[in-house]
Design a protein around this motif. Sequence first.
Motif: not given
Length: 454
Positions: A93, A95-96, A99-100, A230-231, A235, A238
Amino acid sequence: MNKNQSAALATEPVGKLLLKLSAPAIAAQIVNLLYNMVDRIYIGHIDKIGDLALTGVGVCFPLIMIISAFAALVGMGAAPRASIFMGKGDKATAEKILGNSFTLLLCVSAVLTVVFVFFAKPILLTFGASENTIGYAMEYMSIYSFGTVFVQMTLGLNAFISAQGFAKISMMTVLIGAVCNIILDPVFIFGLNMGVKGAAIATVISQFISMVWILKFLTGSKTELRIRKENLKLNPKIFLPCMALGLSPFIMQATESLISVCFNSSLLKYGGDIAVGSMTILTSVMTFSILPLQGLCQGSQPIISYNYGAKNAGRVKQGFKLTLVSCLVFSVTVWALVMLFPQNFIKLFNNNPELVDFASHALRIYMAVNCVFGAQIACQQTFIALGNAKCSLFLALLRKIILLIPLIYILPQFISNKTNAVFLAEPVADIIAVSCTVILFTVQFRKSMKELNS
């Protein structure tokens, strides 16, 4: 954050850990201050036009703060949440979130660049530029705006380096850019005789170099949190909680622009260009008093956030207490120096006797209660570290929107020296805001610790 760093945040003595993480962060903020001030120092000493050019570039400061504020909206809200998830052992989470944040910073940069390219002049005129200074303001901003993406990525992503405990790497990000700017400024301003345009070019190049350094680190092997393809897809689940937490630092910085408009318009009305020019110097000195405090809190944030996520209330309390004491010691020291030697601070920017005399008097008024500001920063930043978006947002609104802006217009109606009355709005707002902050924090912090122990 590698395993050793994770263990250190959970087990190493808090005082030693705070010193280790805060020292590079404070150094980075001081260097960052030089980064922001060096343009003004050089510009203020340009032969014959220095004072007007300095005022023109000073009017650009609100726009620059807006750019920084959007970086804070993303990075300063997302990084503490990433630390909390790291403390919970949920690296995926975290790392997500990174990325976002990367994608959001790119989107925000594109929008801001378009706005400033096409609407810089009317905005600058609204922010206090006069017929004498608008030319210098446009020269600087027309170039600086194209470096928006570099500023966004540098400030927004550097927070994730600090959040992992890589304080020295975070410091190097700022140091690299600052050193480049300090070297390039005299080359472009004086060597190539480009004046204000040269200062803007030097700054943009320096920011680009800092951005490259950050991206190389966050995609390399030394970091625990990496930018992964991939992140990058946005989202809402997120990024929206991150932006909610980032609203407080966003408002703190973005409202600097609104406050500058209010200060500059009022000072131009009551005191003319010399009052607006003084305000440029005063805000620089105030920044000097605040940025190291933010560096100190930046160092304490991983400690507080990580241990809050790990439900270690004792280390959270200890981290806050040490942060509060350190902030107060620094703010009192700077306040004493300003009260005793205001002329020394003013002469860094310009040697015009009239400006030095006017600004020295104004500085003592403007920073009259700065000695207690350490408590404001420590409490407000700890709210952010704990993920308490509502309280941090309220405090950001209280000091600037609810108190300071109305006071800028109210006090001149009751004080004969209207220019002094405008400057007096700052200390009056500060003393009320600090009192409210300490009371609210005492109540909410005890509540958070009880919930943590339950």
